[in-house]
Design an enzyme around this catalytic site. Structure first.
Site, PDB file in Angstrom:
ATOM      1  N   LEU A 154      31.417  91.807   2.170  1.00 53.30           N
ATOM      2  CA  LEU A 154      30.533  92.402   3.183  1.00 53.30           C
ATOM      3  C   LEU A 154      30.537  93.927   3.047  1.00 53.30           C
ATOM      4  O   LEU A 154      30.809  94.646   3.988  1.00 53.30           O
ATOM      5  CB  LEU A 154      30.964  91.960   4.584  1.00 53.30           C
ATOM      6  CG  LEU A 154      29.867  92.028   5.637  1.00 53.30           C
ATOM      7  CD1 LEU A 154      28.783  90.984   5.398  1.00 53.30           C
ATOM      8  CD2 LEU A 154      30.463  91.833   7.036  1.00 53.30           C
ATOM      9  N   GLY A 155      30.196  94.371   1.836  1.00 52.95           N
ATOM     10  CA  GLY A 155      30.024  95.806   1.603  1.00 52.95           C
ATOM     11  C   GLY A 155      28.586  96.182   1.926  1.00 52.95           C
ATOM     12  O   GLY A 155      27.942  95.553   2.763  1.00 52.95           O
ATOM     13  N   ARG A 156      28.088  97.196   1.223  1.00 48.55           N
ATOM     14  CA  ARG A 156      26.721  97.661   1.508  1.00 48.55           C
ATOM     15  C   ARG A 156      25.703  96.544   1.289  1.00 48.55           C
ATOM     16  O   ARG A 156      24.853  96.269   2.140  1.00 48.55           O
ATOM     17  CB  ARG A 156      26.344  98.822   0.586  1.00 48.55           C
ATOM     18  CG  ARG A 156      27.198 100.041   0.707  1.00 48.55           C
ATOM     19  CD  ARG A 156      26.711 101.057  -0.319  1.00 48.55           C
ATOM     20  NE  ARG A 156      27.574 102.206  -0.410  1.00 48.55           N
ATOM     21  CZ  ARG A 156      28.607 102.308  -1.233  1.00 48.55           C
ATOM     22  NH1 ARG A 156      28.921 101.306  -2.046  1.00 48.55           N
ATOM     23  NH2 ARG A 156      29.328 103.399  -1.265  1.00 48.55           N
ATOM     24  N   ILE A 157      25.790  95.894   0.125  1.00 49.66           N
ATOM     25  CA  ILE A 157      24.778  94.888  -0.220  1.00 49.66           C
ATOM     26  C   ILE A 157      24.963  93.629   0.635  1.00 49.66           C
ATOM     27  O   ILE A 157      23.992  93.095   1.194  1.00 49.66           O
ATOM     28  CB  ILE A 157      24.818  94.582  -1.735  1.00 49.66           C
ATOM     29  CG1 ILE A 157      24.366  95.828  -2.514  1.00 49.66           C
ATOM     30  CG2 ILE A 157      23.950  93.372  -2.081  1.00 49.66           C
ATOM     31  CD1 ILE A 157      24.548  95.753  -4.021  1.00 49.66           C
ATOM     32  N   SER A 176      35.956  88.447   2.880  1.00 47.70           N
ATOM     33  CA  SER A 176      36.235  89.649   2.097  1.00 47.70           C
ATOM     34  C   SER A 176      37.741  89.873   2.163  1.00 47.70           C
ATOM     35  O   SER A 176      38.438  89.149   2.884  1.00 47.70           O
ATOM     36  CB  SER A 176      35.462  90.849   2.634  1.00 47.70           C
ATOM     37  OG  SER A 176      35.817  91.064   3.981  1.00 47.70           O
ATOM     38  N   THR A 178      39.483  92.131   3.561  1.00 48.93           N
ATOM     39  CA  THR A 178      39.959  92.397   4.920  1.00 48.93           C
ATOM     40  C   THR A 178      38.814  92.180   5.904  1.00 48.93           C
ATOM     41  O   THR A 178      37.643  92.303   5.543  1.00 48.93           O
ATOM     42  CB  THR A 178      40.412  93.872   5.058  1.00 48.93           C
ATOM     43  OG1 THR A 178      39.345  94.704   4.611  1.00 48.93           O
ATOM     44  CG2 THR A 178      41.661  94.158   4.249  1.00 48.93           C
ATOM     45  N   ARG A 234      28.090  89.627  -9.877  1.00 43.35           N
ATOM     46  CA  ARG A 234      28.306  89.608 -11.320  1.00 43.35           C
ATOM     47  C   ARG A 234      28.503  88.159 -11.756  1.00 43.35           C
ATOM     48  O   ARG A 234      29.074  87.354 -11.015  1.00 43.35           O
ATOM     49  CB  ARG A 234      29.565  90.404 -11.692  1.00 43.35           C
ATOM     50  CG  ARG A 234      29.401  91.908 -11.567  1.00 43.35           C
ATOM     51  CD  ARG A 234      28.531  92.460 -12.710  1.00 43.35           C
ATOM     52  NE  ARG A 234      28.441  93.893 -12.674  1.00 43.35           N
ATOM     53  CZ  ARG A 234      27.454  94.595 -12.106  1.00 43.35           C
ATOM     54  NH1 ARG A 234      26.455  93.961 -11.516  1.00 43.35           N
ATOM     55  NH2 ARG A 234      27.443  95.902 -12.158  1.00 43.35           N
ATOM     56  N   ASP A 258      20.994  85.862 -10.415  1.00 43.38           N
ATOM     57  CA  ASP A 258      20.445  87.049 -11.089  1.00 43.38           C
ATOM     58  C   ASP A 258      21.405  87.536 -12.170  1.00 43.38           C
ATOM     59  O   ASP A 258      21.058  88.436 -12.930  1.00 43.38           O
ATOM     60  CB  ASP A 258      20.212  88.162 -10.046  1.00 43.38           C
ATOM     61  CG  ASP A 258      19.493  89.374 -10.644  1.00 43.38           C
ATOM     62  OD1 ASP A 258      18.588  89.166 -11.489  1.00 43.38           O
ATOM     63  OD2 ASP A 258      19.821  90.519 -10.282  1.00 43.38           O
ATOM     64  N   GLU A 263      25.726  87.818 -20.273  1.00 43.60           N
ATOM     65  CA  GLU A 263      24.301  88.218 -20.355  1.00 43.60           C
ATOM     66  C   GLU A 263      23.990  88.830 -21.715  1.00 43.60           C
ATOM     67  O   GLU A 263      24.823  89.545 -22.260  1.00 43.60           O
ATOM     68  CB  GLU A 263      23.997  89.236 -19.241  1.00 43.60           C
ATOM     69  CG  GLU A 263      24.154  88.624 -17.869  1.00 43.60           C
ATOM     70  CD  GLU A 263      24.023  89.634 -16.738  1.00 43.60           C
ATOM     71  OE1 GLU A 263      23.649  90.788 -16.993  1.00 43.60           O
ATOM     72  OE2 GLU A 263      24.300  89.260 -15.602  1.00 43.60           O
ATOM     73  N   HIS A 281      18.861  89.549 -14.364  1.00 40.65           N
ATOM     74  CA  HIS A 281      19.628  90.690 -13.829  1.00 40.65           C
ATOM     75  C   HIS A 281      18.680  91.859 -13.478  1.00 40.65           C
ATOM     76  O   HIS A 281      18.728  92.924 -14.101  1.00 40.65           O
ATOM     77  CB  HIS A 281      20.711  91.158 -14.830  1.00 40.65           C
ATOM     78  CG  HIS A 281      21.785  91.980 -14.167  1.00 40.65           C
ATOM     79  ND1 HIS A 281      23.074  92.037 -14.652  1.00 40.65           N
ATOM     80  CD2 HIS A 281      21.758  92.798 -13.077  1.00 40.65           C
ATOM     81  CE1 HIS A 281      23.788  92.849 -13.884  1.00 40.65           C
ATOM     82  NE2 HIS A 281      23.011  93.324 -12.930  1.00 40.65           N
TER      83      HIS A 281
HETATM   84  O1  LIG Z   1      24.043  95.315 -11.607  1.00 44.54           O
HETATM   85  C1  LIG Z   1      23.592  96.350 -11.286  1.00 44.54           C
HETATM   86  C2  LIG Z   1      24.357  97.469 -10.818  1.00 44.54           C
HETATM   87  O2  LIG Z   1      25.597  97.407 -10.838  1.00 44.54           O
HETATM   88  O3  LIG Z   1      23.749  98.472 -10.429  1.00 44.54           O
END
Ligand SMILES: O=CC(=O)O
Length: 315
Positions: A154-157, A176, A178, A234, A258, A263, A281
């Site tokens: 639960l970071g930014r993305i 996550s 913590t 990833r 993605d 890859e 990706h």
């Molecule tokens: O995979 C994409 C990034 O790390 O920006």
């Protein structure tokens, strides 16, 4: 700045390449024949003070060691799992990435993958194009709104995905390292419990030794035959052979990916499954975001070589 050597690891967004070319003494590593790379690095090692890498290529210890005047690695990516941070730290080399500017795009794509898998967007499109619609209706798909969504990281993305999924009326829980006290979502300290309690599991954490293969057979089985897995993190977060066999055996309802472990190689059996949506990706690959990422790479380099604080330092 024109005398400062910058080594670009692989072809990148053209605007970034052009700007690097006009501001620095730019070296393009991929233009060297493989047999000449050692010689090339040796003859330019005094000039090269910066390396620009990305999520795909990174910078390993061998390259770092071959550039004694290297001062900074600026990655055209938010992820830096392919950069040898330990070696950079040992040698006092700064590392920067491109956070924040790509958050919306990756989160948007995460939601797009959920919708594409559940609502069978790609098979539906094929159905119309092939003319099969004339022979009858497509059939049913699965509802997204109000489904329980579990987020790994639960970071930014991850937070941006949570916000979007909430707008679809979904209940949100997460796993996550913590617990985030300020987040209004249910926390699981164990990813298996998270998977048991959601029907859509979205991987959005960064790749570390702890999160490599965090989605293993046990997690996939906990998600179960009605669950779907979405990966915008990833490839190596997921044990890919386990994912493939779960999909082939019907132990998982579908997947939206993605990213992949190797890859641009994609496990061959996935190519034949229509409950899987496969993207190359492209999480942050919009014009708007790539411009912003490129500007951030340039701003980090300019700041470093003008002895100003780095806008987005990793170390
Ligand atoms: O995979 C994409 C990034 O790390 O920006």
């Amino acid at each position: 700045m024109e005398s400062i050597g910058v080594l670009l690891m692989c072809p990148m967004y053209s605007y970034l390449e052009q700007e690097l070319q006009s501001r620095f003494n730019l070296f393009k590593l991929w233009q060297q024949p493989p047999s000449k790379i050692t010689e090339f690095l040796k003859s330019n090692q005094r000039t090269i003070k910066a390396v620009v890498s990305n999520a795909r290529v990174g910078v390993d210890a061998q390259l770092i060691d071959s550039l004694p005047n290297l001062e900074i690695v600026a990655s055209f990516s938010v992820g830096f799992d392919k950069i040898d941070l330990k070696r950079c730290e040992e040698k006092g080399i700064r590392v920067t990435n491109t956070p924040d500017v790509l958050t919306d795009d990756v989160a948007d794509l995460g939601i797009a993958l959920i919708l594409a898998v559940l609502r069978k967007i790609c098979p539906c499109d094929g159905f119309v194009r092939s003319g099969k619609w004339k022979d009858g209706d497509f059939g049913l798909s699965t509802k997204f709104s109000s489904k329980p969504v579990g987020i790994v990281g639960l970071g930014r993305i991850g937070s941006a995905i949570a916000k979007r999924a909430q707008a679809f009326g979904c209940s949100i829980s997460y796993h996550s390292r913590t617990q985030k006290p300020l987040k209004p979502y249910k926390y699981y300290d164990n990813i298996v419990d998270l998977a048991k309690n959601c029907s859509i599991l979205v991987v959005a954490c960064s790749l570390t030794d702890e999160t490599r293969h965090i989605v293993n057979r046990e997690v996939i089985d906990a998600l179960g035959p009605r669950g779907i897995l979405i990966n915008v993190g990833r490839g190596a977060h997921v044990d890919e052979p386990e994912l493939v066999s779960a999909l082939l055996e019907g132990r998982l309802a579908g997947a939206g990916l993605d990213v992949y472990e190797d890859e641009p190689e994609v496990p061959e059996p996935l190519l034949r499954l229509d409950n899987v949506v496969l993207l190359p990706h492209v999480g942050s690959d919009t014009v708007e975001t790539c411009n912003a990422m490129a500007d951030l790479v340039l701003a980090n380099l300019e700041a470093h070589f003008n002895s100003r604080p780095l806008p987005t330092p990793v170390i």
